[in-house]
Design a protein around this motif. Structure first.
Motif, PDB file in Angstrom:
ATOM      1  N   GLN A  94      51.731  39.112  58.281  1.00  0.00           N
ATOM      2  CA  GLN A  94      50.398  38.709  57.859  1.00  0.00           C
ATOM      3  C   GLN A  94      50.054  37.318  58.370  1.00  0.00           C
ATOM      4  O   GLN A  94      50.929  36.510  58.719  1.00  0.00           O
ATOM      5  CB  GLN A  94      50.293  38.735  56.333  1.00  0.00           C
ATOM      6  CG  GLN A  94      51.253  37.800  55.625  1.00  0.00           C
ATOM      7  CD  GLN A  94      51.254  38.017  54.132  1.00  0.00           C
ATOM      8  OE1 GLN A  94      50.206  37.915  53.482  1.00  0.00           O
ATOM      9  NE2 GLN A  94      52.425  38.316  53.575  1.00  0.00           N
ATOM     10  N   SER A  95      48.757  37.072  58.426  1.00  0.00           N
ATOM     11  CA  SER A  95      48.223  35.752  58.718  1.00  0.00           C
ATOM     12  C   SER A  95      47.309  35.377  57.554  1.00  0.00           C
ATOM     13  O   SER A  95      47.266  36.079  56.541  1.00  0.00           O
ATOM     14  CB  SER A  95      47.447  35.774  60.031  1.00  0.00           C
ATOM     15  OG  SER A  95      46.321  36.645  59.936  1.00  0.00           O
ATOM     16  N   GLU A  96      46.565  34.291  57.699  1.00  0.00           N
ATOM     17  CA  GLU A  96      45.677  33.905  56.607  1.00  0.00           C
ATOM     18  C   GLU A  96      44.583  34.948  56.369  1.00  0.00           C
ATOM     19  O   GLU A  96      44.140  35.152  55.238  1.00  0.00           O
ATOM     20  CB  GLU A  96      45.033  32.555  56.911  1.00  0.00           C
ATOM     21  CG  GLU A  96      46.026  31.382  56.888  1.00  0.00           C
ATOM     22  CD  GLU A  96      45.337  30.065  57.153  1.00  0.00           C
ATOM     23  OE1 GLU A  96      44.121  30.073  57.491  1.00  0.00           O
ATOM     24  OE2 GLU A  96      46.001  29.018  57.032  1.00  0.00           O
ATOM     25  N   LYS A  97      44.176  35.636  57.443  1.00  0.00           N
ATOM     26  CA  LYS A  97      43.038  36.551  57.336  1.00  0.00           C
ATOM     27  C   LYS A  97      43.429  38.027  57.378  1.00  0.00           C
ATOM     28  O   LYS A  97      42.678  38.870  56.883  1.00  0.00           O
ATOM     29  CB  LYS A  97      42.033  36.280  58.449  1.00  0.00           C
ATOM     30  CG  LYS A  97      41.390  34.909  58.373  1.00  0.00           C
ATOM     31  CD  LYS A  97      40.378  34.736  59.494  1.00  0.00           C
ATOM     32  CE  LYS A  97      39.687  33.376  59.418  1.00  0.00           C
ATOM     33  NZ  LYS A  97      38.691  33.200  60.497  1.00  0.00           N
ATOM     34  N   ARG A 144      41.819  43.474  57.304  1.00  0.00           N
ATOM     35  CA  ARG A 144      41.215  42.177  56.968  1.00  0.00           C
ATOM     36  C   ARG A 144      41.284  41.948  55.452  1.00  0.00           C
ATOM     37  O   ARG A 144      40.790  42.745  54.665  1.00  0.00           O
ATOM     38  CB  ARG A 144      39.759  42.143  57.433  1.00  0.00           C
ATOM     39  CG  ARG A 144      39.012  40.853  57.130  1.00  0.00           C
ATOM     40  CD  ARG A 144      39.412  39.757  58.074  1.00  0.00           C
ATOM     41  NE  ARG A 144      38.708  38.509  57.788  1.00  0.00           N
ATOM     42  CZ  ARG A 144      37.914  37.892  58.665  1.00  0.00           C
ATOM     43  NH1 ARG A 144      37.720  38.421  59.869  1.00  0.00           N
ATOM     44  NH2 ARG A 144      37.334  36.753  58.370  1.00  0.00           N
ATOM     45  N   LYS A 145      41.928  40.877  55.056  1.00  0.00           N
ATOM     46  CA  LYS A 145      42.045  40.550  53.633  1.00  0.00           C
ATOM     47  C   LYS A 145      40.666  40.220  53.055  1.00  0.00           C
ATOM     48  O   LYS A 145      39.915  39.446  53.644  1.00  0.00           O
ATOM     49  CB  LYS A 145      42.975  39.353  53.428  1.00  0.00           C
ATOM     50  CG  LYS A 145      44.419  39.569  53.860  1.00  0.00           C
ATOM     51  CD  LYS A 145      45.225  38.288  53.666  1.00  0.00           C
ATOM     52  CE  LYS A 145      46.681  38.462  54.065  1.00  0.00           C
ATOM     53  NZ  LYS A 145      47.453  37.206  53.924  1.00  0.00           N
ATOM     54  N   GLU A 189      40.910  35.749  51.569  1.00  0.00           N
ATOM     55  CA  GLU A 189      41.662  35.055  52.612  1.00  0.00           C
ATOM     56  C   GLU A 189      42.591  34.002  52.006  1.00  0.00           C
ATOM     57  O   GLU A 189      42.402  33.572  50.868  1.00  0.00           O
ATOM     58  CB  GLU A 189      40.701  34.402  53.609  1.00  0.00           C
ATOM     59  CG  GLU A 189      39.865  35.412  54.382  1.00  0.00           C
ATOM     60  CD  GLU A 189      38.979  34.744  55.414  1.00  0.00           C
ATOM     61  OE1 GLU A 189      39.108  33.507  55.588  1.00  0.00           O
ATOM     62  OE2 GLU A 189      38.168  35.445  56.036  1.00  0.00           O
ATOM     63  N   ASN A 190      43.585  33.601  52.778  1.00  0.00           N
ATOM     64  CA  ASN A 190      44.555  32.588  52.355  1.00  0.00           C
ATOM     65  C   ASN A 190      45.357  33.013  51.126  1.00  0.00           C
ATOM     66  O   ASN A 190      45.859  32.177  50.384  1.00  0.00           O
ATOM     67  CB  ASN A 190      43.864  31.244  52.073  1.00  0.00           C
ATOM     68  CG  ASN A 190      43.145  30.706  53.290  1.00  0.00           C
ATOM     69  OD1 ASN A 190      43.669  30.745  54.392  1.00  0.00           O
ATOM     70  ND2 ASN A 190      41.917  30.226  53.092  1.00  0.00           N
ATOM     71  N   THR A 191      45.447  34.328  50.877  1.00  0.00           N
ATOM     72  CA  THR A 191      46.306  34.838  49.809  1.00  0.00           C
ATOM     73  C   THR A 191      47.484  35.564  50.454  1.00  0.00           C
ATOM     74  O   THR A 191      47.327  36.225  51.474  1.00  0.00           O
ATOM     75  CB  THR A 191      45.551  35.820  48.893  1.00  0.00           C
ATOM     76  OG1 THR A 191      45.026  36.902  49.682  1.00  0.00           O
ATOM     77  CG2 THR A 191      44.406  35.116  48.184  1.00  0.00           C
ATOM     78  N   ARG A 192      48.637  35.417  49.842  1.00  0.00           N
ATOM     79  CA  ARG A 192      49.848  35.999  50.415  1.00  0.00           C
ATOM     80  C   ARG A 192      50.125  37.367  49.806  1.00  0.00           C
ATOM     81  O   ARG A 192      50.022  37.542  48.594  1.00  0.00           O
ATOM     82  CB  ARG A 192      51.045  35.069  50.169  1.00  0.00           C
ATOM     83  CG  ARG A 192      52.365  35.654  50.651  1.00  0.00           C
ATOM     84  CD  ARG A 192      53.517  34.676  50.489  1.00  0.00           C
ATOM     85  NE  ARG A 192      54.779  35.305  50.838  1.00  0.00           N
ATOM     86  CZ  ARG A 192      55.199  35.509  52.075  1.00  0.00           C
ATOM     87  NH1 ARG A 192      54.442  35.125  53.085  1.00  0.00           N
ATOM     88  NH2 ARG A 192      56.360  36.089  52.326  1.00  0.00           N
TER      89      ARG A 192
END
Length: 226
Positions: free
Chosen positions: A80-83, A153-154, A157-160
């Motif tokens: 995963q990434s931030e987005k 796409r989350k 965003e910025n959630t793990r």
């Protein structure tokens, strides 16, 4: 010698007997999932036998993708990434098929992949009950050399994401040591079923996911029936 279909039918009968005798809700949910998986395998075997008995003339007709001949994808990697949550599926030669043969359908909590006519077969992968909601419009796919990359796409965003699905999270959390010295008598069976999920193929994971979702929906409605 007993055929594979006969063995599956015997397994199905035994699961039905266990299901009738079980009273614990968690056990019934797990057995229901296993029953659905075996029924799917029985149907697939019966379709395979029917195809083998098809008239000889049928084999002369062009059929680039034999009916019902779909391979379930069970091996994949993800990060995963931030987005985005990124799922990597390795399929040798997938970059050589027409792009329209690689189809991905997204919902807020699931995705399914279908690759048509790759070396005379179709390949499918369905992941239900994602850990968190995704943006359907912002999600997409990319085809690279021998790889399909699915980009979810989350929504937040910025959630793990610690897990890909809710069921994986539940299974891992239940594996943690319990502080209670007197364990639930059904815990041993649940551990076996969790092991089945982790080692199982895509069909198994999908059926257990479905049973889990149905169980949660019933609980949300206040259904206490066992």
């Amino acid at each position: 010698m007993t055929s594979a279909l006969e063995e599956l039918q015997k397994d199905l009968e035994e699961v039905k007997v266990l299901l009738e005798k079980s009273t614990r809700k968690r056990v019934r949910d797990a057995l229901t999932a296993e029953k659905a998986k075996i029924e799917t395998e029985v149907r697939n075997k019966m379709q395979q036998k029917a195809q083998e008995k098809a008239e000889p003339g049928d084999s002369d007709k062009p059929a680039p993708v034999p009916a019902g001949y779909t391979v379930k994808i069970s091996n994949y990697g993800w990060d995963q990434s931030e987005k985005f949550v990124k799922i990597y599926i390795t399929l040798t030669g997938v970059h050589q098929v027409p792009l329209e043969n690689v189809q991905v359908h997204f919902t807020e909590r699931s995705f399914d992949l279908l690759v048509k006519n790759l070396n005379g077969k179709s390949y499918s992968m369905i992941v239900n009950n994602l850990l968190k909601p995704i943006s359907v419009e912002g999600s997409s796919k990319k085809v690279k050399t021998d790889t399909v990359l699915i980009l979810c796409r989350k929504k937040a965003e910025n959630t793990r994401w610690d897990y890909l699905t809710q069921v994986e999270k539940e299974c891992k959390e239940k594996e943690k040591p319990s502080y209670d010295a007197e364990a639930d008598p059904s815990e041993g069976l649940m551990n076996v079923l969790k092991k089945i999920y982790e080692d199982g193929d895509d069909d198994m994971k999908r059926t257990i996911n479905k049973a889990w979702v149905e169980s949660r929906e019933k609980q949300a409605k206040g259904d206490t029936e066992f």
